[in-house]
Design a protein around this motif. Structure first.
Motif, PDB file in Angstrom:
ATOM      1  N   ALA A  37       0.834  -1.209   0.000  1.00  0.00           N
ATOM      2  CA  ALA A  37       0.000   0.000   0.000  1.00  0.00           C
ATOM      3  C   ALA A  37       0.868   1.258   0.000  1.00  0.00           C
ATOM      4  CB  ALA A  37      -0.952  -0.017   1.195  1.00  0.00           C
ATOM      5  N   VAL A  38       1.990   1.219   0.708  1.00  0.00           N
ATOM      6  CA  VAL A  38       2.928   2.352   0.683  1.00  0.00           C
ATOM      7  C   VAL A  38       3.501   2.511  -0.722  1.00  0.00           C
ATOM      8  CG1 VAL A  38       5.170   3.179   1.537  1.00  0.00           C
ATOM      9  CG2 VAL A  38       3.448   2.325   3.147  1.00  0.00           C
ATOM     10  N   ASP A  39       3.813   1.400  -1.376  1.00  0.00           N
ATOM     11  CA  ASP A  39       4.319   1.453  -2.747  1.00  0.00           C
ATOM     12  C   ASP A  39       3.273   2.055  -3.688  1.00  0.00           C
ATOM     13  OD1 ASP A  39       6.138   0.950  -4.909  1.00  0.00           O
ATOM     14  OD2 ASP A  39       5.100  -0.935  -5.325  1.00  0.00           O
ATOM     15  N   GLU A  40       2.001   1.669  -3.524  1.00  0.00           N
ATOM     16  CA  GLU A  40       0.931   2.246  -4.348  1.00  0.00           C
ATOM     17  C   GLU A  40       0.817   3.746  -4.118  1.00  0.00           C
ATOM     18  OE1 GLU A  40      -2.839   0.208  -3.979  1.00  0.00           O
ATOM     19  OE2 GLU A  40      -1.831  -1.743  -4.070  1.00  0.00           O
ATOM     20  N   ALA A  41       0.891   4.165  -2.869  1.00  0.00           N
ATOM     21  CA  ALA A  41       0.828   5.599  -2.558  1.00  0.00           C
ATOM     22  C   ALA A  41       2.000   6.329  -3.206  1.00  0.00           C
ATOM     23  CB  ALA A  41       0.825   5.809  -1.045  1.00  0.00           C
ATOM     24  N   ASN A  42       3.169   5.712  -3.172  1.00  0.00           N
ATOM     25  CA  ASN A  42       4.345   6.326  -3.778  1.00  0.00           C
ATOM     26  C   ASN A  42       4.167   6.463  -5.289  1.00  0.00           C
ATOM     27  OD1 ASN A  42       6.888   7.452  -3.998  1.00  0.00           O
ATOM     28  ND2 ASN A  42       7.925   5.766  -2.986  1.00  0.00           N
ATOM     29  N   SER A  43       3.577   5.460  -5.917  1.00  0.00           N
ATOM     30  CA  SER A  43       3.331   5.520  -7.355  1.00  0.00           C
ATOM     31  C   SER A  43       2.333   6.620  -7.699  1.00  0.00           C
ATOM     32  CB  SER A  43       2.826   4.163  -7.858  1.00  0.00           C
ATOM     33  OG  SER A  43       3.816   3.177  -7.670  1.00  0.00           O
ATOM     34  N   ALA A  44       1.271   6.746  -6.919  1.00  0.00           N
ATOM     35  CA  ALA A  44       0.292   7.814  -7.133  1.00  0.00           C
ATOM     36  C   ALA A  44       0.941   9.172  -6.925  1.00  0.00           C
ATOM     37  CB  ALA A  44      -0.903   7.638  -6.199  1.00  0.00           C
ATOM     38  N   LEU A  45       1.833   9.244  -5.963  1.00  0.00           N
ATOM     39  CA  LEU A  45       2.559  10.488  -5.702  1.00  0.00           C
ATOM     40  C   LEU A  45       3.460  10.842  -6.881  1.00  0.00           C
ATOM     41  CD1 LEU A  45       2.498  12.358  -3.271  1.00  0.00           C
ATOM     42  CD2 LEU A  45       4.515  11.209  -2.436  1.00  0.00           C
ATOM     43  N   GLY A  46       4.061   9.845  -7.512  1.00  0.00           N
ATOM     44  CA  GLY A  46       4.887  10.085  -8.689  1.00  0.00           C
ATOM     45  C   GLY A  46       4.091  10.705  -9.818  1.00  0.00           C
ATOM     46  N   LEU A  47       2.867  10.249 -10.000  1.00  0.00           N
ATOM     47  CA  LEU A  47       2.002  10.818 -11.023  1.00  0.00           C
ATOM     48  C   LEU A  47       1.647  12.270 -10.691  1.00  0.00           C
ATOM     49  CD1 LEU A  47       0.551  10.143 -13.661  1.00  0.00           C
ATOM     50  CD2 LEU A  47      -1.395   9.383 -12.296  1.00  0.00           C
ATOM     51  N   ALA A  48       1.385  12.535  -9.425  1.00  0.00           N
ATOM     52  CA  ALA A  48       1.098  13.914  -8.993  1.00  0.00           C
ATOM     53  C   ALA A  48       2.333  14.797  -9.164  1.00  0.00           C
ATOM     54  CB  ALA A  48       0.631  13.920  -7.545  1.00  0.00           C
ATOM     55  N   ALA A  49       3.504  14.256  -8.876  1.00  0.00           N
ATOM     56  CA  ALA A  49       4.745  15.040  -8.988  1.00  0.00           C
ATOM     57  C   ALA A  49       4.982  15.483 -10.426  1.00  0.00           C
ATOM     58  CB  ALA A  49       5.935  14.234  -8.465  1.00  0.00           C
ATOM     59  N   VAL A  50       4.641  14.631 -11.384  1.00  0.00           N
ATOM     60  CA  VAL A  50       4.794  14.987 -12.793  1.00  0.00           C
ATOM     61  C   VAL A  50       3.935  16.212 -13.111  1.00  0.00           C
ATOM     62  CG1 VAL A  50       4.276  14.214 -15.151  1.00  0.00           C
ATOM     63  CG2 VAL A  50       5.422  12.673 -13.554  1.00  0.00           C
ATOM     64  N   THR A 125      -8.670  21.208 -10.335  1.00  0.00           N
ATOM     65  CA  THR A 125      -7.665  21.150 -11.402  1.00  0.00           C
ATOM     66  C   THR A 125      -7.127  19.726 -11.533  1.00  0.00           C
ATOM     67  OG1 THR A 125      -5.822  21.613  -9.915  1.00  0.00           O
ATOM     68  CG2 THR A 125      -6.949  23.533 -10.892  1.00  0.00           C
ATOM     69  N   GLU A 126      -6.472  19.457 -12.655  1.00  0.00           N
ATOM     70  CA  GLU A 126      -5.854  18.135 -12.829  1.00  0.00           C
ATOM     71  C   GLU A 126      -4.810  17.885 -11.747  1.00  0.00           C
ATOM     72  OE1 GLU A 126      -3.281  15.385 -15.928  1.00  0.00           O
ATOM     73  OE2 GLU A 126      -3.998  17.336 -16.617  1.00  0.00           O
ATOM     74  N   GLN A 127      -4.033  18.906 -11.415  1.00  0.00           N
ATOM     75  CA  GLN A 127      -3.027  18.754 -10.371  1.00  0.00           C
ATOM     76  C   GLN A 127      -3.682  18.364  -9.047  1.00  0.00           C
ATOM     77  OE1 GLN A 127      -1.357  22.685 -10.577  1.00  0.00           O
ATOM     78  NE2 GLN A 127       0.363  22.007 -11.841  1.00  0.00           N
ATOM     79  N   ALA A 128      -4.755  19.064  -8.687  1.00  0.00           N
ATOM     80  CA  ALA A 128      -5.443  18.761  -7.426  1.00  0.00           C
ATOM     81  C   ALA A 128      -6.037  17.364  -7.450  1.00  0.00           C
ATOM     82  CB  ALA A 128      -6.524  19.801  -7.154  1.00  0.00           C
ATOM     83  N   ALA A 129      -6.630  16.973  -8.580  1.00  0.00           N
ATOM     84  CA  ALA A 129      -7.221  15.640  -8.684  1.00  0.00           C
ATOM     85  C   ALA A 129      -6.165  14.557  -8.484  1.00  0.00           C
ATOM     86  CB  ALA A 129      -7.915  15.482 -10.041  1.00  0.00           C
ATOM     87  N   ARG A 130      -4.982  14.740  -9.081  1.00  0.00           N
ATOM     88  CA  ARG A 130      -3.905  13.757  -8.901  1.00  0.00           C
ATOM     89  C   ARG A 130      -3.442  13.717  -7.446  1.00  0.00           C
ATOM     90  NH1 ARG A 130       0.203  13.705 -14.031  1.00  0.00           N
ATOM     91  NH2 ARG A 130      -1.349  13.712 -15.683  1.00  0.00           N
ATOM     92  N   LEU A 131      -3.391  14.863  -6.807  1.00  0.00           N
ATOM     93  CA  LEU A 131      -3.007  14.917  -5.390  1.00  0.00           C
ATOM     94  C   LEU A 131      -4.046  14.219  -4.522  1.00  0.00           C
ATOM     95  CD1 LEU A 131      -1.579  18.516  -5.393  1.00  0.00           C
ATOM     96  CD2 LEU A 131      -0.285  16.458  -4.784  1.00  0.00           C
TER      97      LEU A 131
END
Length: 192
Positions: A37-50, A125-131
Motif C-alpha cells: 500500500a505504501v508502494d501504491e501511494a508512492n506511485s500515485a505520488l509520482g504521477l502527482a509530482a509529474v 484542477t488536474e493537479q489537485a485531482a492527482r493529489l
C-alpha cells in the motif's frame, strides 16, 4: 548503496517474499499489505509530482517519495527483541524529523488558503485531482499499516508519518486549486 543486477530471482514463486532480516512472509501477510500500500501511494505520488514539476511543490513530492522508500524499508525490517525503533547503521527507520518536515509544510501551505466552509470533493484542477488520488492512496496505506500494528510491533514515527502525509496532500491539493478558490464543494443531498 543498493545494487540490483537481476530483477527476477524466482524466490517468490512459492508465494513468499523476503524481508530485510532474511525472514520470509506470505505475500498476503499484513506486513506485506502495508508495504504494498505504501508502494501504491508512492506511485500515485509520482504521477502527482509529474503534474507539479518543475516547481517547489514537485520537489517536495520528490522528497516525500524518497521518504516513502524509507518507510517501506522500515516496514520491511521487523522489530527485533528490545527494538525501540531507533535508526542505526543497519536499520533504516522513519524518524521524528521526517514527520516534523511534513507538519511544517502543512502549516506553511495552509497559511494562505481560503478557510474551509464545506467538505471538499476530490477534484478541481488536474493537479489537485492527482493529489487527491495520492491522498486516498496514503489513507489506504495508513489503514494497512494500522492493521499490521494491531498485531505486530510498528514504529510509531512510521504511523505518524503516513497520517501526516495524507493531511499534507489534502492541503497541497487545495493550493493546486488556486488556494482553495477552485475547490469543488460538497453539497449535502444535492441530488435527492
Amino acid at each position: 548503496m543498493v545494487k540490483l543486477n537481476k530483477i527476477y530471482t524466482r524466490t517468490g514463486d512459492d508465494g513468499t517474499t523476503g524481508l530485510v532480516d532474511g525472514s520470509r512472509l506470505p505475500k498476503h501477510a499484513a506486513r506485506m499489505e502495508a508495504i504494498g500500500a505504501v508502494d501504491e501511494a508512492n506511485s500515485a505520488l509520482g504521477l502527482a509530482a509529474v503534474a507539479l514539476a518543475p516547481s517547489e511543490h514537485g520537489e517536495a513530492l520528490n522528497r516525500i517519495q524518497n521518504d516513502l522508500f524509507d518507510l517501506g524499508a522500515d516496514l520491511a525490517t521487523p522489530a527485533g527483541e528490545g527494538d525501540d525503533f531507533s535508526p542505526s547503521e543497519m536499520v533504516l527507520r522513519i524518524v521524528s524529523a521526517q514527520v516534523e518536515w511534513l507538519e511544517k509544510g502543512i502549516d506553511a501551505l495552509n497559511a494562505n488558503l481560503e478557510p474551509l466552509t464545506s467538505f471538499v470533493l476530490p477534484g478541481g484542477t488536474e493537479q489537485a485531482a492527482r493529489l487527491h488520488v495520492a491522498r486516498a492512496a496514503a489513507r489506504r496505506a495508513e489503514r494497512a499499516m494500522t492493521s499490521m500494528a494491531a498485531t505486530e510491533p510498528t514504529n510509531p514515527q512510521a504511523l505518524a508519518y503516513i497520517n501526516r502525509l495524507s493531511d499534507y496532500l489534502f492541503v497541497l491539493a487545495r493550493v493546486a486549486n488556486d488556494g482553495g478558490r477552485d475547490d469543488v464543494k460538497w453539497i449535502p443531498g444535492a441530488n435527492r
